[in-house]
Design an enzyme around this catalytic site. Structure first.
Site, short mmCIF file in Angstrom:
data_model
loop_
_atom_site.label_atom_id
_atom_site.label_comp_id
_atom_site.label_asym_id
_atom_site.label_seq_id
_atom_site.Cartn_x
_atom_site.Cartn_y
_atom_site.Cartn_z
N ASP A 13 0.62 -1.23 0.05
CA ASP A 13 0.07 -0.08 -0.10
C ASP A 13 0.82 1.22 0.00
O ASP A 13 0.45 2.29 0.46
CB ASP A 13 -1.03 0.08 1.33
CG ASP A 13 -1.74 -1.44 1.21
OD1 ASP A 13 -2.14 -1.67 0.09
OD2 ASP A 13 -1.94 -1.78 2.39
N LYS A 16 2.07 2.23 -5.11
CA LYS A 16 3.04 1.47 -6.25
C LYS A 16 2.34 1.76 -7.59
O LYS A 16 2.45 1.96 -8.53
CB LYS A 16 3.21 0.03 -5.89
CG LYS A 16 4.16 -0.38 -4.94
CD LYS A 16 4.44 -1.58 -4.70
CE LYS A 16 3.21 -2.60 -4.35
NZ LYS A 16 2.70 -2.40 -3.09
N GLY A 40 -4.10 -4.62 -4.70
CA GLY A 40 -4.94 -3.60 -5.03
C GLY A 40 -4.17 -2.32 -5.35
O GLY A 40 -3.96 -1.77 -4.52
N HIS A 41 -4.30 -1.95 -6.67
CA HIS A 41 -3.46 -0.99 -7.11
C HIS A 41 -4.73 0.13 -7.62
O HIS A 41 -5.67 0.08 -8.49
CB HIS A 41 -2.76 -1.19 -8.29
CG HIS A 41 -1.47 -1.99 -7.76
ND1 HIS A 41 -0.67 -2.48 -8.57
CD2 HIS A 41 -0.98 -2.39 -6.34
CE1 HIS A 41 0.23 -3.17 -7.83
NE2 HIS A 41 0.13 -3.01 -6.67
N GLN A 225 2.26 -6.25 -2.97
CA GLN A 225 2.49 -6.09 -1.58
C GLN A 225 3.82 -5.24 -1.32
O GLN A 225 4.25 -4.42 -2.01
CB GLN A 225 2.76 -7.49 -1.05
CG GLN A 225 1.31 -8.38 -1.10
CD GLN A 225 1.15 -9.09 -2.29
OE1 GLN A 225 1.85 -9.58 -2.92
NE2 GLN A 225 -0.29 -8.65 -2.63
P1 IMP Z 1 -2.57 -12.93 2.00
O1 IMP Z 1 -1.61 -12.39 0.82
O2 IMP Z 1 -3.81 -12.75 1.62
O3 IMP Z 1 -2.26 -14.08 2.54
O4 IMP Z 1 -2.32 -12.13 3.44
C1 IMP Z 1 -1.09 -12.24 4.20
C2 IMP Z 1 -0.84 -10.63 4.92
O5 IMP Z 1 -0.39 -9.88 3.73
C3 IMP Z 1 -1.96 -10.01 5.40
O6 IMP Z 1 -1.41 -9.18 6.65
C4 IMP Z 1 -2.52 -9.07 4.29
O7 IMP Z 1 -3.18 -7.88 5.18
C5 IMP Z 1 -1.21 -8.60 3.68
N1 IMP Z 1 -1.40 -8.34 2.49
C6 IMP Z 1 -1.69 -8.93 1.16
N2 IMP Z 1 -1.35 -8.24 0.35
C7 IMP Z 1 -1.65 -7.12 0.55
C8 IMP Z 1 -1.44 -5.78 -0.11
O8 IMP Z 1 -1.53 -5.73 -1.41
N3 IMP Z 1 -1.16 -4.72 0.61
C9 IMP Z 1 -1.18 -4.75 1.94
N4 IMP Z 1 -1.14 -5.74 2.52
C10 IMP Z 1 -1.42 -7.28 2.06
#
Ligand code: IMP
Length: 425
Positions: A13, A16, A40-41, A225
């Site tokens: 977040d 990017k 989520g961009h 991420q």
């Molecule tokens: P997962 O990727 O859904 O398995 O989530 C694992 C961790 O990564 C959690 O704490 C999510 O909130 C975090 N996370 C996954 N994708 C994102 C992203 O695009 N932005 C911020 N946090 C993320």
């Protein structure tokens, strides 16, 4: 010719999407190399906000080839929903400019159910706070060498065999979690129409990348991420299930590492995190409220309120060490406006030790106390500024201190969500 990786230096977040969108203008190809629709961009174009979760952000630029690499995990329904939504907005999303690697692993309904069931079963302090999109279970299956890949989607018999093979084990797990079992025929029947449509997009992504680079095309590698959600280098176990660091741009797309010319690490001017896990500079006060409110800090994927805190230069320094940025893109600087003073965490106190880099033990980041340096803030609005030189002196000082602490130059500064609100150095 220059191939550029854009990736996050914090917990995701960082903004990017906007930086990818800007750099995509100069690129010929944009490729995603890890993660899935947990990302989520948010892109703001002419005041209109668009969110893409899976398809590379470059799709909004006519004529760019957009690739989904082998390192991504792909939910077929989400992919097609995004295709349809973008098409409805008049964006060309035909297979001539959107390609999925045959080696990309497919997120199946049982991955999503397992993700949710596991999170639900965990105690409050053990919950990771996943996005519930089936990301972890899909990567697990990839590593177990039993996964379904996009290239399999054109072969109904192979799909049947793989689903029949996967389900007995998955159903045993569902029984363990007190959930009803899934039926192989039903799973297959739901997948087949989607599989047929998606197959039109499957193509040799690594080959297209290699050929494009041979022909002098510029490639933008779009990270998702952030560094501290990396499965190895992040705050394990509160991480995502892929390597988010810059090095994975090569392995996750099928290109040689020496081809990565520029690495742009995107850094938010403060820190945010969604989901669980340690966060040393987190603020539970009026400043945290200011950042959350003025920065509109809600997750683009799950809508969750993001946790907010001061900039953590210890993590940033580690991010620089892990990713080797040629430049930093500092985002959301405008959000800090109006705060009389700004704090930056320059080191950690960990027991008797003062640390310049994060401790490496599991969850040891939860045991550090941040050591802060205070800098004066600025009250002038900066959202309209178009040249770096016109920033208030205190904003320039803040940036200079970040560069010093991180050991990398800030080459892009973002002062608002719109493409136009960007300063280059
Ligand atoms: P997962 O990727 O859904 O398995 O989530 C694992 C961790 O990564 C959690 O704490 C999510 O909130 C975090 N996370 C996954 N994708 C994102 C992203 O695009 N932005 C911020 N946090 C993320």
């Amino acid at each position: 010719m220059s191939n550029t990786v854009v990736m996050g230096a914090q917990w995701g977040d960082e903004g990017k999407g906007k930086i990818v969108d800007l750099l995509a203008e100069r690129a010929d190809m944009v490729v995603r190399f890890q993660g899935g629709n947990n990302a989520g961009h948010t892109l703001v174009v002419a005041g209109k906000s668009l969110v893409v979760h899976l398809i590379p952000s470059g799709i909004l630029h006519a004529g760019k080839l957009c690739l989904i690499g082998n390192g991504v995990v792909l939910d077929p329904e989400v992919f097609l929903m995004e295709v349809d939504r973008l098409a409805a907005e008049g964006v060309d999303v035909s297979p001539s400019r959107l390609m999925v690697s045959p080696k990309t692993h497919v997120i199946m309904p049982y991955h999503k159910r397992l993700d949710a069931a596991r999170e639900q079963a965990k105690s409050a302090d053990a919950k990771i706070g996943t996005t519930g999109r089936g990301i972890g279970p899909c990567y697990e299956e990839k590593m177990a060498r039993t996964g379904i890949r996009a290239g399999d989607l054109a072969d109904p018999e192979l799909l049947r065999r793989k689903i029949e093979c996967a389900l007995p084990e998955k159903n045993a797990l569902f029984a363990f979690y007190g959930q009803p079992s899934l039926d192989a025929e039903e799973v297959l029947a739901a997948l087949l129409p989607v599989a047929q449509r998606l197959s039109a997009y499957v193509g040799d992504v690594a080959g297209a990348l290699q050929q494009g680079m041979e022909d002098g095309w510029e490639v933008l590698f779009e990270g998702a991420q952030g560094t501290f959600l990396d499965i190895d280098h992040g705050t394990y176990p509160f991480v995502t299930s892929s390597n988010t660091v810059s090095g994975n741009a090569a392995a996750g797309s099928g290109c040689a590492p020496a081809r990565l010319d520029r690495i742009v690490c995107v850094v938010k001017a403060y820190t945010t995190r969604v989901g669980s896990g340690p966060f040393p500079t987190e603020l539970d006060d009026a400043v945290g409220e200011h950042l959350q409110g003025k920065g509109a800090e809600f997750g683009a994927t799950t809508g969750r309120r993001r946790r907010c805190g001061w900039l953590d230069a210890v993590l940033l320094r580690e991010g620089v060490r892990l990713n080797g940025p040629t430049g930093l893109a500092l985002t959301k600087l405008d959000v800090l406006g109006g705060l009389p003073e700004l704090k930056v965490c320059t080191a950690y106190q960990h027991g008797d030790e003062t640390l310049a880099y994060p401790p490496q033990g599991e969850n040891s980041l939860a045991q550090v106390t941040p050591i802060y340096e205070t800098l004066p803030g600025w009250s002038e609005p900066i959202e309209h500024i178009t040249s770096f030189d016109d920033l208030p002196q205190n904003a320039k000082n803040y940036i200079a201190r970040i560069e010093e602490l991180a050991g990398a130059p800030v080459t892009i500064v973002s002062v608002g969500p719109d493409r136009a609100q960007t300063l280059y150095r």
